[in-house]
Design a protein around this motif. Structure first.
Motif, PDB file in Angstrom:
ATOM      1  N   VAL A 138       4.955   8.244   1.401  1.00 51.09           N
ATOM      2  CA  VAL A 138       5.914   9.537   1.373  1.00 51.09           C
ATOM      3  C   VAL A 138       6.603  10.729   2.074  1.00 51.09           C
ATOM      4  N   LEU A 139       5.757  10.831   3.469  1.00 48.92           N
ATOM      5  CA  LEU A 139       5.911  11.581   4.028  1.00 48.92           C
ATOM      6  C   LEU A 139       6.445  10.855   5.535  1.00 48.92           C
ATOM      7  N   ASN A 140       7.289  11.516   6.737  1.00 47.86           N
ATOM      8  CA  ASN A 140       6.943  11.114   7.866  1.00 47.86           C
ATOM      9  C   ASN A 140       6.524  11.240   8.217  1.00 47.86           C
TER      10      ASN A 140
ATOM     11  N   ILE B 234       1.149  -1.178  -0.005  1.00 48.98           N
ATOM     12  CA  ILE B 234       0.064   0.038  -0.432  1.00 48.98           C
ATOM     13  C   ILE B 234       0.862   1.256  -0.020  1.00 48.98           C
ATOM     14  N   VAL B 235       0.692   2.188  -0.969  1.00 46.60           N
ATOM     15  CA  VAL B 235       1.663   2.972  -1.116  1.00 46.60           C
ATOM     16  C   VAL B 235       0.593   4.704  -1.210  1.00 46.60           C
ATOM     17  N   SER B 236       1.323   5.242   0.290  1.00 47.36           N
ATOM     18  CA  SER B 236       0.206   6.235   0.775  1.00 47.36           C
ATOM     19  C   SER B 236       1.300   7.331   0.281  1.00 47.36           C
ATOM     20  N   ARG B 237       0.317   8.513   0.810  1.00 49.01           N
ATOM     21  CA  ARG B 237       1.150   9.969   0.975  1.00 49.01           C
ATOM     22  C   ARG B 237       1.286   9.996   2.659  1.00 49.01           C
ATOM     23  N   SER B 238       1.056   9.343   3.557  1.00 46.22           N
ATOM     24  CA  SER B 238       1.276   9.405   4.481  1.00 46.22           C
ATOM     25  C   SER B 238       0.120   8.215   5.587  1.00 46.22           C
ATOM     26  N   LEU B 239       0.071   8.573   6.843  1.00 48.88           N
ATOM     27  CA  LEU B 239      -1.006   7.479   7.143  1.00 48.88           C
ATOM     28  C   LEU B 239      -1.330   8.773   8.708  1.00 48.88           C
ATOM     29  N   SER B 240      -1.670  10.130   8.301  1.00 46.78           N
ATOM     30  CA  SER B 240      -1.851  11.124   9.104  1.00 46.78           C
ATOM     31  C   SER B 240      -3.118  12.129   9.131  1.00 46.78           C
ATOM     32  N   GLU B 241      -2.703  12.283   7.913  1.00 45.00           N
ATOM     33  CA  GLU B 241      -4.085  13.087   7.556  1.00 45.00           C
ATOM     34  C   GLU B 241      -5.022  13.076   6.513  1.00 45.00           C
TER      35      GLU B 241
ATOM     36  N   ASP C 251      -2.269   1.656  -4.705  1.00 49.21           N
ATOM     37  CA  ASP C 251      -1.335   3.519  -4.739  1.00 49.21           C
ATOM     38  C   ASP C 251      -2.461   4.482  -4.283  1.00 49.21           C
ATOM     39  N   HIS C 252      -2.592   4.832  -3.447  1.00 52.40           N
ATOM     40  CA  HIS C 252      -4.060   5.975  -3.012  1.00 52.40           C
ATOM     41  C   HIS C 252      -2.991   7.151  -2.863  1.00 52.40           C
ATOM     42  N   ARG C 253      -1.649   7.796  -3.473  1.00 49.16           N
ATOM     43  CA  ARG C 253      -1.185   8.685  -3.201  1.00 49.16           C
ATOM     44  C   ARG C 253      -2.057  10.108  -4.478  1.00 49.16           C
TER      45      ARG C 253
ATOM     46  N   MET D  67      -5.340   4.573  -6.938  1.00 51.54           N
ATOM     47  CA  MET D  67      -7.159   4.399  -5.622  1.00 51.54           C
ATOM     48  C   MET D  67      -7.691   6.278  -6.823  1.00 51.54           C
ATOM     49  N   VAL D  68      -8.745   6.258  -6.605  1.00 52.45           N
ATOM     50  CA  VAL D  68      -9.075   7.821  -6.858  1.00 52.45           C
ATOM     51  C   VAL D  68      -9.994   8.280  -6.038  1.00 52.45           C
ATOM     52  N   HIS D  69      -9.348   9.303  -4.854  1.00 52.87           N
ATOM     53  CA  HIS D  69     -10.492   8.871  -3.932  1.00 52.87           C
ATOM     54  C   HIS D  69     -10.790  10.385  -4.231  1.00 52.87           C
ATOM     55  N   ASN D  70     -10.670  11.375  -5.211  1.00 56.35           N
ATOM     56  CA  ASN D  70     -11.532  12.895  -4.807  1.00 56.35           C
ATOM     57  C   ASN D  70     -12.537  13.068  -6.515  1.00 56.35           C
ATOM     58  N   TYR D  71     -13.344  13.497  -6.391  1.00 56.86           N
ATOM     59  CA  TYR D  71     -13.830  14.089  -7.910  1.00 56.86           C
ATOM     60  C   TYR D  71     -12.978  15.000  -8.471  1.00 56.86           C
ATOM     61  N   THR D  72     -12.071  15.598  -8.013  1.00 56.61           N
ATOM     62  CA  THR D  72     -10.633  16.192  -8.571  1.00 56.61           C
ATOM     63  C   THR D  72      -9.838  15.164  -9.384  1.00 56.61           C
TER      64      THR D  72
END
Length: 364
Positions: A44-46, A11-18, A93-95, A118-123
């Motif tokens: 990708v982020l800490n 699983i690839v994500s920007r972070s696991l925080s916000e 890929d969630h990024r 993954m596509v999480h947003n309408y934009t």
């Protein structure tokens, strides 16, 4: 536990925080692990705050030590080596994916063929590089593109003509939320609640503040509580002061447990211009709390039903403020919406959504 599946999932994500996408990625790591998959996570982020399961490779830690051009190239090489070393079978890929050069390297050099984007947003332009031929070259060859709502799926088909696309909605873990929602909070006065990223372009928090100012909530001694972080937080605080709401609006930092605040609120509010499948709505209803929302782009594919489990109104301050007032003035309406929240989330419980993922992954 020993894996009953041969597939190794990364699983690839920007972070696991916000944000909702981060929460979904973290939750996905847990239910895939519980299903028996061997789970790996690359961030990708800490920034790691949400609970997860699996082996974590935190590229953000490496980025903080060296974010030069050579450092970035080195991280890409380390990313590729990580996937190869662990014999990853499927990447999810969630990024957000907007930088064409970087995505060309990642899709063409780092990932294999078994990729789920993954596509999480309408934009949707945030999830496909701007160079259309490049997007068509790599994304039509992906194993699957997964949208989190039918509206997003339809939009992608119309723009790109992809056929390798499906919809799997975001899941909700009712047990996890129930374990956290009864924690004590610092606020004792009545309040309505918003939480998320302070990002004006999408979340349109200035509309929420203007509607709150016009409403009778101050008369009802009901505060507005905002929780989160983001690039526009200072702008929002300035707006609060400009509207002379500093005694009525409370701004709280991001928390991994917004559920205790949801649970204590009268209702939650959503003022966005556009959304994918907002986790805040699912989480609010899981706590038995109805939502007052404007009609954001893609709202037709959400779970709010006007007058049944919440209120849906036109995207302007007058309509929004009147809707907030209705939940104070019409107790029967409020209680009816509150009563219907839990039954509304049943199709999105993690047991049901995880089964859809299991079917998809086992078809590879």
């Amino acid at each position: 536990m020993q894996s009953k599946h041969k597939k190794r999932i990364c699983i690839v994500s920007r972070s696991l925080s916000e944000g909702g996408a981060d929460r979904v990625a973290a939750m996905q790591s847990i239910f895939l692990h519980n299903l028996g998959y061997e789970v790996y996570i690359v961030t990708v982020l800490n920034s790691i705050k949400y609970p997860f399961k699996g082996t974590l490779f935190n590229l953000g830690e490496i980025k903080e030590k060296n974010d030069s051009v050579s450092g970035r190239f080195n991280r890409l090489l380390l990313f590729r080596k990580f996937l190869k070393t662990h014999n990853i079978d499927v990447v999810i890929d969630h990024r957000v994916r907007i930088k064409s050069l970087s995505e060309c390297i990642i899709s063409g050099f780092i990932y294999g063929r078994n990729v789920i984007y993954m596509v999480h947003n309408y934009t949707i332009e945030r999830y496909f590089p701007s160079i259309k031929w490049f997007t068509e070259l790599f994304y039509k060859k992906a194993f699957k593109i997964v949208a989190v709502s039918k509206g997003i799926e339809t939009l992608i088909k119309e723009k790109y003509g992809f056929t390798n696309i499906t919809t799997i909605y975001n899941p909700i873990d009712i047990d996890y939320i129930n374990n956290l929602k009864s924690e004590n909070i610092a606020i004792t006065s009545p309040f309505v609640f918003w939480y998320g990223r302070f990002e004006e372009k999408q979340k349109h928090l200035s509309l929420l503040l203007e509607a709150y100012k016009k409403s009778d909530l101050v008369k009802y001694a009901t505060k507005l509580v905002l929780m989160g972080d983001g690039k526009d937080k200072d702008f929002i605080i300035e707006k609060i002061n400009a509207l002379q709401l500093e005694n009525s609006v409370v701004v709280l930092p991001f928390s991994t447990n917004p559920f205790a605040y949801i649970n204590a609120s009268k209702f939650t509010v959503l003022s966005s211009r556009y959304e994918g499948f907002p986790m805040t709505v699912l989480e609010s209803m899981t706590c038995g709390v109805p939502v007052v929302s404007v009609k954001y782009k893609n709202y037709e594919y959400g779970i709010i039903k006007d007058g049944f489990n919440g209120l849906l109104v036109d995207n302007n301050p007058d309509s929004f403020s009147n809707a907030m007032n209705r939940f104070f003035e019409d107790e029967n309406l409020y209680q009816n919406c509150k009563l219907n929240t839990l039954k509304s989330i049943e199709p999105y419980l993690v047991a049901s959504i995880s089964r859809k993922w299991e079917v998809l992954l086992d078809s590879i």
